[in-house]
Design a protein around this motif. Structure first.
Motif: not given
Length: 142
Positions: A49-51, A54-55, A58
């Motif tokens: 996933h591109p994010e 961030e994932r 978190q």
């Protein structure tokens, strides 16, 4: 005038009913097999996933706040490994060579982006339906 059903008529009714049940079961099984193939195809084609950063940030932050030192980042059927999960099951250091599809892409991402920061990746068989390797779990450790 209504005629009485004969035993031969009842046998025919039972036979037709049984054939209908078998046909329905066959259709359901075929549908289930197609769904499994579709899931496998999606897994094999999936990309990171591109994010992802961030994932990860978190998820590891939440885990660290709870005092954990690892998170499970992925599960998939052991049948998606080239050896059916055997190397993972025996903790063979070469287990990453059996990964395919998204699991391989995730491992390559880990190797390139996370390992240099001190993260570790652990794989294990987390279920054994019928005594055979079922699901693989990948765990990110710090």
């Amino acid at each position: 005038m209504v005629t009485l059903l004969r035993p031969a008529d009842l046998d025919q009714i039972a036979s037709e009913s049984e054939w209908a049940k078998m046909d329905e079961e066959r259709k359901l099984q075929k549908k289930k097999e197609q769904q499994q193939l579709d899931l496998r195809d999606a897994f094999m084609a999936r990309d990171v996933h591109p994010e992802v950063f961030e994932r990860i940030n978190q998820a590891v932050s939440i885990a660290a706040q709870r005092g954990a030192h690892q998170i499970q980042v992925m599960t998939f059927p052991s049948s998606y490994c080239s050896d059916g999960g055997r190397r993972i099951n025996i903790a063979d250091p070469e287990w990453p060579s059996t990964l395919q599809g998204f699991a391989l892409k995730a491992y390559e991402f880990f190797n390139k982006e996370l390992r240099p920061h001190g993260y570790k990746l652990h794989a294990e068989i987390i279920s054994f339906p019928g005594g055979m390797p079922g699901e693989v779990g990948l765990f990110l450790k710090w």
